[in-house]
Design a protein around this motif. Structure first.
Motif, short mmCIF file in Angstrom:
data_model
loop_
_atom_site.label_atom_id
_atom_site.label_comp_id
_atom_site.label_asym_id
_atom_site.label_seq_id
_atom_site.Cartn_x
_atom_site.Cartn_y
_atom_site.Cartn_z
N GLY A 1 -1.11 -45.34 -3.54
CA GLY A 1 -1.59 -46.45 -4.37
C GLY A 1 -2.14 -47.59 -3.52
N MET A 2 -1.44 -47.90 -2.44
CA MET A 2 -1.91 -48.94 -1.53
C MET A 2 -3.25 -48.56 -0.92
SD MET A 2 1.45 -49.96 0.62
CE MET A 2 2.84 -50.77 -0.11
N SER A 3 -3.37 -47.28 -0.54
CA SER A 3 -4.61 -46.84 0.10
C SER A 3 -5.80 -46.87 -0.87
CB SER A 3 -4.45 -45.43 0.68
OG SER A 3 -4.41 -44.46 -0.35
N GLN A 4 -5.50 -46.89 -2.17
CA GLN A 4 -6.55 -46.97 -3.18
C GLN A 4 -6.83 -48.42 -3.58
OE1 GLN A 4 -4.71 -44.43 -6.06
NE2 GLN A 4 -5.38 -42.56 -5.04
N ARG B 1 -4.70 -50.66 -4.82
CA ARG B 1 -3.97 -51.13 -6.00
C ARG B 1 -2.92 -52.18 -5.59
NH1 ARG B 1 -4.12 -45.40 -7.73
NH2 ARG B 1 -5.56 -45.35 -9.49
N SER B 2 -2.69 -53.13 -6.47
CA SER B 2 -1.64 -54.13 -6.25
C SER B 2 -0.28 -53.49 -6.56
CB SER B 2 -1.86 -55.33 -7.18
OG SER B 2 -1.63 -54.95 -8.52
N ASN B 3 0.79 -54.18 -6.17
CA ASN B 3 2.13 -53.67 -6.45
C ASN B 3 2.34 -53.50 -7.95
OD1 ASN B 3 2.78 -53.56 -3.75
ND2 ASN B 3 3.90 -55.49 -3.75
N SER B 4 1.86 -54.45 -8.75
CA SER B 4 2.05 -54.32 -10.20
C SER B 4 1.25 -53.14 -10.76
CB SER B 4 1.69 -55.62 -10.92
OG SER B 4 0.33 -55.93 -10.74
N GLU B 5 0.05 -52.90 -10.24
CA GLU B 5 -0.74 -51.75 -10.69
C GLU B 5 -0.07 -50.44 -10.30
OE1 GLU B 5 -5.31 -53.43 -10.56
OE2 GLU B 5 -4.36 -52.86 -8.67
N ILE B 6 0.48 -50.38 -9.09
CA ILE B 6 1.20 -49.18 -8.65
C ILE B 6 2.42 -48.96 -9.55
CG2 ILE B 6 2.53 -48.14 -6.77
CD1 ILE B 6 0.64 -49.71 -4.83
N GLY B 7 3.13 -50.03 -9.84
CA GLY B 7 4.30 -49.93 -10.71
C GLY B 7 3.95 -49.39 -12.09
N ARG B 8 2.85 -49.88 -12.67
CA ARG B 8 2.43 -49.37 -13.99
C ARG B 8 2.08 -47.90 -13.91
NH1 ARG B 8 0.00 -54.43 -14.39
NH2 ARG B 8 -2.02 -53.61 -13.78
N GLN B 9 1.41 -47.50 -12.84
CA GLN B 9 1.01 -46.10 -12.68
C GLN B 9 2.23 -45.19 -12.53
OE1 GLN B 9 -1.09 -45.19 -9.06
NE2 GLN B 9 -1.94 -43.31 -9.90
N LEU B 10 3.25 -45.67 -11.83
CA LEU B 10 4.44 -44.86 -11.57
C LEU B 10 5.56 -45.12 -12.58
CD1 LEU B 10 4.60 -45.19 -7.67
CD2 LEU B 10 3.62 -43.33 -9.03
N PHE B 11 5.34 -46.07 -13.51
CA PHE B 11 6.33 -46.41 -14.53
C PHE B 11 7.62 -46.95 -13.92
CE2 PHE B 11 3.72 -42.92 -16.17
CZ PHE B 11 3.02 -43.63 -17.12
N VAL B 12 7.45 -47.83 -12.93
CA VAL B 12 8.58 -48.52 -12.31
C VAL B 12 8.23 -50.00 -12.23
CG1 VAL B 12 9.34 -46.52 -10.97
CG2 VAL B 12 7.75 -48.14 -9.94
N SER B 13 9.22 -50.83 -11.95
CA SER B 13 8.97 -52.27 -11.87
C SER B 13 8.25 -52.62 -10.57
CB SER B 13 10.29 -53.04 -11.94
OG SER B 13 11.01 -52.88 -10.74
N ALA C 1 5.02 -50.35 10.44
CA ALA C 1 3.87 -51.17 10.02
C ALA C 1 4.29 -52.60 9.75
CB ALA C 1 3.23 -50.56 8.78
N ARG C 2 3.38 -53.55 10.05
CA ARG C 2 3.64 -54.96 9.82
C ARG C 2 3.37 -55.37 8.38
NH1 ARG C 2 0.60 -54.35 14.22
NH2 ARG C 2 -1.29 -54.95 13.14
N ASP C 3 2.37 -54.72 7.74
CA ASP C 3 1.95 -55.11 6.40
C ASP C 3 1.24 -53.94 5.74
OD1 ASP C 3 -0.58 -54.99 7.60
OD2 ASP C 3 -0.68 -57.15 7.87
N ARG C 4 0.70 -54.19 4.56
CA ARG C 4 0.03 -53.13 3.79
C ARG C 4 -1.13 -52.52 4.56
NH1 ARG C 4 0.57 -53.53 -2.21
NH2 ARG C 4 -1.48 -52.59 -2.35
N ALA C 5 -1.97 -53.37 5.10
CA ALA C 5 -3.17 -52.88 5.81
C ALA C 5 -2.77 -51.99 6.98
CB ALA C 5 -4.02 -54.05 6.28
N HIS C 6 -1.76 -52.42 7.72
CA HIS C 6 -1.30 -51.65 8.86
C HIS C 6 -0.71 -50.31 8.39
CE1 HIS C 6 1.32 -51.52 12.76
NE2 HIS C 6 0.31 -50.69 12.82
N ALA C 7 0.06 -50.34 7.30
CA ALA C 7 0.66 -49.10 6.77
C ALA C 7 -0.43 -48.13 6.32
CB ALA C 7 1.58 -49.43 5.60
N VAL C 8 -1.45 -48.63 5.64
CA VAL C 8 -2.55 -47.76 5.19
C VAL C 8 -3.31 -47.20 6.39
CG1 VAL C 8 -4.75 -47.74 3.94
CG2 VAL C 8 -2.75 -48.84 2.92
#
Length: 193
Positions: free
Chosen positions: A142-145, A147-159, A176-183
């Motif tokens: 989701g991060m690599s696409q 998506r924000s955390n809330s969008e990922i949560g809606r897609q996966l049906f989690v908070s 990883a230090r952050d989202r960009a580094h993790a992706v």
């Protein structure tokens, strides 16, 4: 699943496919189609958008119960409590309350399907070589696409908080230090493409 709008039916089909439930979840757009589908192929559960059962949700309930007495009928949507009482008296097994926006309906249906459909257990062991769980991989995808955390949560049906927890864990595992580094690490290691 009986819904009123073809776009909602398509979104439900897409969600079912994404979660490996395409062969389990069937959608129809009108009450008459629900009757025909149920007569052709029995179902364990019928989820019906209250709007799709109009003009007479009580008659719709009686028709479903008459065609398939062992099938559980659940309504999804918001309704007057008096109508809810009449629907339950006619044989519906329950009502799942949700807002009237299409995304509210899709979310409620998806959660209901996930809770009521037998599925193979999602493996909790680490995936080969990465050290990430299946859920952490889903969050990373989701991060690599973008998506924000809330969008990922809606897609996966989690908070959103649950997504943040998975994100912290996968950051630690990937160093990883952050989202960009993790992706970036995920692309380099082939975890996402």
């Amino acid at each position: 699943m009986c819904v009123q709008a073809p776009t909602v039916a398509q979104r439900i089909k897409s969600s079912a496919t994404r979660f490996g439930l395409a062969s389990t979840v069937r959608t129809v757009v009108q009450a008459d189609d629900a009757y025909a589908e149920l007569s052709a192929r029995p179902a364990d559960i019928v989820l019906a958008d209250i709007a799709a059962s109009r003009p007479d949700p009580v008659l719709f309930t009686r028709n479903i119960v008459a065609r398939a007495p062992s099938t559980g009928l659940l309504f999804v949507g918001s309704m007057d409590p008096r109508l809810a009482t009449r629907i339950l008296a006619a044989g519906a097994r329950g009502i799942i309350a949700c807002g009237q926006e299409p995304q509210d309906l899709v979310g409620a249906v998806a959660q209901t399907v996930m809770l009521t459909t037998p599925r193979p257990a999602v493996p909790t062991q680490r995936s080969s070589g990465s050290g990430l769980t299946q859920r952490e991989l889903q969050v990373l995808r989701g991060m690599s696409q973008g998506r924000s955390n809330s969008e990922i949560g809606r897609q996966l049906f989690v908070s959103e908080d649950t997504v943040k927890t998975h994100a912290r864990r996968l950051f630690r595992k990937l160093g990883a230090r952050d989202r960009a580094h993790a992706v970036a690490e995920a692309f380099r290691s082939g975890l996402v493409s």
